[in-house]
Design an enzyme around this catalytic site. Structure first.
Site, PDB file in Angstrom:
ATOM      1  N   SER A 125      -0.105 -32.312   0.276  1.00  0.00           N
ATOM      2  CA  SER A 125       0.595 -31.338   1.124  1.00  0.00           C
ATOM      3  C   SER A 125      -0.314 -30.162   1.457  1.00  0.00           C
ATOM      4  O   SER A 125      -1.173 -29.791   0.662  1.00  0.00           O
ATOM      5  CB  SER A 125       1.844 -30.826   0.374  1.00  0.00           C
ATOM      6  OG  SER A 125       2.390 -29.712   1.028  1.00  0.00           O
ATOM      7  N   TYR A 150       5.792 -27.242  -7.873  1.00  0.00           N
ATOM      8  CA  TYR A 150       5.688 -28.397  -6.966  1.00  0.00           C
ATOM      9  C   TYR A 150       4.285 -28.433  -6.352  1.00  0.00           C
ATOM     10  O   TYR A 150       3.587 -29.447  -6.439  1.00  0.00           O
ATOM     11  CB  TYR A 150       6.736 -28.332  -5.850  1.00  0.00           C
ATOM     12  CG  TYR A 150       6.368 -29.201  -4.685  1.00  0.00           C
ATOM     13  CD1 TYR A 150       5.803 -28.648  -3.527  1.00  0.00           C
ATOM     14  CD2 TYR A 150       6.514 -30.580  -4.762  1.00  0.00           C
ATOM     15  CE1 TYR A 150       5.409 -29.460  -2.475  1.00  0.00           C
ATOM     16  CE2 TYR A 150       6.133 -31.385  -3.708  1.00  0.00           C
ATOM     17  CZ  TYR A 150       5.576 -30.820  -2.572  1.00  0.00           C
ATOM     18  OH  TYR A 150       5.173 -31.625  -1.531  1.00  0.00           O
ATOM     19  N   LYS A 154       0.786 -31.138  -6.785  1.00  0.00           N
ATOM     20  CA  LYS A 154      -0.018 -31.784  -5.736  1.00  0.00           C
ATOM     21  C   LYS A 154      -1.505 -31.484  -5.960  1.00  0.00           C
ATOM     22  O   LYS A 154      -2.363 -32.353  -5.827  1.00  0.00           O
ATOM     23  CB  LYS A 154       0.410 -31.293  -4.335  1.00  0.00           C
ATOM     24  CG  LYS A 154       1.786 -31.783  -3.913  1.00  0.00           C
ATOM     25  CD  LYS A 154       1.869 -33.296  -3.882  1.00  0.00           C
ATOM     26  CE  LYS A 154       3.241 -33.792  -3.473  1.00  0.00           C
ATOM     27  NZ  LYS A 154       3.348 -35.268  -3.575  1.00  0.00           N
TER      28      LYS A 154
HETATM   29  C1  WQD Z   1       9.602 -23.748   7.380  1.00  0.00           C
HETATM   30  C2  WQD Z   1       9.843 -22.349   7.920  1.00  0.00           C
HETATM   31  C3  WQD Z   1      10.866 -20.838   6.382  1.00  0.00           C
HETATM   32  C4  WQD Z   1      14.711 -22.888   6.142  1.00  0.00           C
HETATM   33  C5  WQD Z   1       7.903 -26.912   2.540  1.00  0.00           C
HETATM   34  C6  WQD Z   1       6.974 -27.311   1.440  1.00  0.00           C
HETATM   35  C7  WQD Z   1       6.022 -28.375   1.914  1.00  0.00           C
HETATM   36  C8  WQD Z   1       6.826 -29.515   2.477  1.00  0.00           C
HETATM   37  C9  WQD Z   1       7.673 -29.015   3.638  1.00  0.00           C
HETATM   38  C10 WQD Z   1       7.283 -31.092   0.712  1.00  0.00           C
HETATM   39  C11 WQD Z   1       9.515 -21.262   6.911  1.00  0.00           C
HETATM   40  C12 WQD Z   1      11.774 -21.095   7.574  1.00  0.00           C
HETATM   41  C13 WQD Z   1      13.400 -22.562   6.464  1.00  0.00           C
HETATM   42  C14 WQD Z   1      15.774 -22.044   6.560  1.00  0.00           C
HETATM   43  C15 WQD Z   1      14.170 -20.600   7.613  1.00  0.00           C
HETATM   44  N1  WQD Z   1       7.651 -30.082   1.488  1.00  0.00           N
HETATM   45  N2  WQD Z   1      13.150 -21.439   7.196  1.00  0.00           N
HETATM   46  N3  WQD Z   1      15.453 -20.931   7.298  1.00  0.00           N
HETATM   47  O1  WQD Z   1       8.343 -24.065   3.377  1.00  0.00           O
HETATM   48  O2  WQD Z   1       6.830 -24.625   5.375  1.00  0.00           O
HETATM   49  O3  WQD Z   1       7.153 -26.310   3.563  1.00  0.00           O
HETATM   50  O4  WQD Z   1       8.565 -28.028   3.066  1.00  0.00           O
HETATM   51  O5  WQD Z   1       6.261 -31.709   0.763  1.00  0.00           O
HETATM   52  O6  WQD Z   1       5.255 -28.826   0.832  1.00  0.00           O
HETATM   53  O7  WQD Z   1       6.196 -26.192   1.071  1.00  0.00           O
HETATM   54  O8  WQD Z   1       9.031 -25.804   5.115  1.00  0.00           O
HETATM   55  O9  WQD Z   1      11.096 -26.196   6.386  1.00  0.00           O
HETATM   56  O10 WQD Z   1      11.246 -24.981   4.152  1.00  0.00           O
HETATM   57  O11 WQD Z   1      10.263 -23.811   6.118  1.00  0.00           O
HETATM   58  O12 WQD Z   1      13.923 -19.574   8.262  1.00  0.00           O
HETATM   59  O13 WQD Z   1      16.981 -22.290   6.289  1.00  0.00           O
HETATM   60  O14 WQD Z   1      11.222 -22.212   8.238  1.00  0.00           O
HETATM   61  O15 WQD Z   1      10.899 -19.458   6.024  1.00  0.00           O
HETATM   62  O16 WQD Z   1       8.951 -20.179   7.594  1.00  0.00           O
HETATM   63  P1  WQD Z   1       7.819 -25.073   4.347  1.00  0.00           P
HETATM   64  P2  WQD Z   1      10.493 -25.240   5.408  1.00  0.00           P
END
Ligand code: WQD
Length: 340
Positions: A125, A150, A154
């Site tokens: 990741s 997590y 990785k």
């Molecule tokens: C994306 C953006 C949030 C939810 C994570 C893991 C990564 C992979 C993908 C496993 C961010 C914003 C999110 C919400 C929001 N997972 N957001 N409201 O954190 O980039 O990556 O998931 O492999 O390893 O780190 O993905 O989709 O959670 O967030 O505003 O209800 O959307 O703040 O900026 P992230 P995400």
């Protein structure tokens, strides 16, 4: 050529099984069904016409893993997705994450390195980079201290594989560092099915649009970005799945330069949370209800991939756009919820 796909009933795993079968590989899936349903096998079969072999195994059960490799002695490679992957949950349950994600990897590698030859693709990741100092992020960017157990599993996982490849010449590995996988297969037979309240942005958006969630909370709009919201590289899960087939084939055809390689898998384009919301509204015709709330602990400001190595060395390039990915995610959500 028989390939093991662990976590093959999960979101990225199931899409990769479809592309492996399309490419002529014979697939056997291991999944413990902790975060997936066995009915995903039917979805795969509806798309490709072939139902993969399936074994319900907890990869922490070393004897079960060993027995599996005795039963399927003709396995020549493995793609390893199976892992606990909720960033927030990992902070509260570190030992569960270290035990599950690392012991399952070690037991798999112990079996694969007994073989005359083995090819191994690891689901890593972009989390390993943390907040990169330079954007876009290349594979040479320094790995930073993980923001969560997590992410640490990785990083440690990559180190375990790297050290294994150093002493087992017959073992060839590639770590694929995903950016943000989203979307679903165009058939709507498989897609993302998060259990409980979605942690990730796109499933929360589609569930809000489907009426399952009251409104989307946008975690902060005071970041140093174009519109104040965080920037990510959202990649269609089908493009991501095809990259796994290309990485495996690279090893099968002995085209790898060393026996441990890493590739970033992204589109190379960053999109803000508000851009994703507005693009979703355009492709779905749904006005999304959302509110700006406080920042989420652990979020990086921006992350998007430098895709030169994946394009020029792996020979892979993402084909599908953010709009196409969001449209496919919405079509899948509507199918699952019985919405026309
Ligand atoms: C994306 C953006 C949030 C939810 C994570 C893991 C990564 C992979 C993908 C496993 C961010 C914003 C999110 C919400 C929001 N997972 N957001 N409201 O954190 O980039 O990556 O998931 O492999 O390893 O780190 O993905 O989709 O959670 O967030 O505003 O209800 O959307 O703040 O900026 P992230 P995400």
């Amino acid at each position: 050529m028989k390939i093991l796909v662990t976590g093959g009933l999960g979101f990225i795993g199931s899409h990769t099984v479809v592309e492996l079968q399309n490419a002529g590989y014979d697939v056997v899936i291991i999944d413990d069904l902790s975060n997936a349903s066995e009915s995903v096998l039917d979805g795969i079969q509806k798309i490709t016409g072939t139902k993969p072999d399936f074994e319900k195994i907890d990869l922490r059960d070393r004897d079960a893993v060993s027995a599996f490799f005795k039963k399927y002695s003709d396995i020549s490679g493995a793609i390893h997705f199976a892992a606990s992957k909720a960033v927030g949950e990992s902070v509260n349950k570190p030992l569960l994450y270290y035990e599950n994600n690392l012991s399952s990897l070690i037991y798999l590698l112990q079996e694969l390195t007994k073989k005359d030859a083995a090819n191994f693709i690891f689901s890593s990741s972009c989390t390993v980079y943390g907040q990169a100092d330079e954007l876009p992020i290349t594979e040479k960017a320094p790995v930073k201290p993980a923001e969560s157990p997590y992410g640490n599993t990785k990083q440690i996982g990559e180190e375990i594989i790297r050290d294994t490849a150093k002493i087992y010449d017959n073992f060839n590995a590639i770590a694929l560092r995903y950016f943000n996988p989203i979307g679903a297969h165009e058939s709507c037979e498989i897609g993302e099915l998060p259990l409980g309240v979605p942690q990730n942005l796109v499933p929360f958006i589609t569930q809000t649009a489907a009426g399952l969630r009251q409104e989307l909370s946008v975690f902060g709009d005071d970041y140093p970005t174009s519109d104040g919201t965080c920037v990510r590289d959202y990649i269609h899960v089908v493009d991501l799945a095809k990259a796994h087939v290309m990485a495996l084939t690279r090893l099968v055809e002995d085209k790898n330069e060393t026996n441990y390689e890493t590739f970033n898998l992204g589109t190379g384009t960053g999109s803000s949370v508000l851009e994703v919301i507005h693009t979703f509204e355009e492709v779905s015709g749904v006005d999304l209800s959302y509110k700006i709330v406080d920042r989420r602990e652990g979020d990086v400001v921006a992350a998007y991939a430098d895709t030169v190595k994946a394009n020029e060395v792996l020979g892979w390039k993402s084909q599908l756009t953010l709009a196409e990915a969001l449209k496919s995610a919405w079509n899948w959500e509507k199918k699952v919820r019985g919405i026309n």
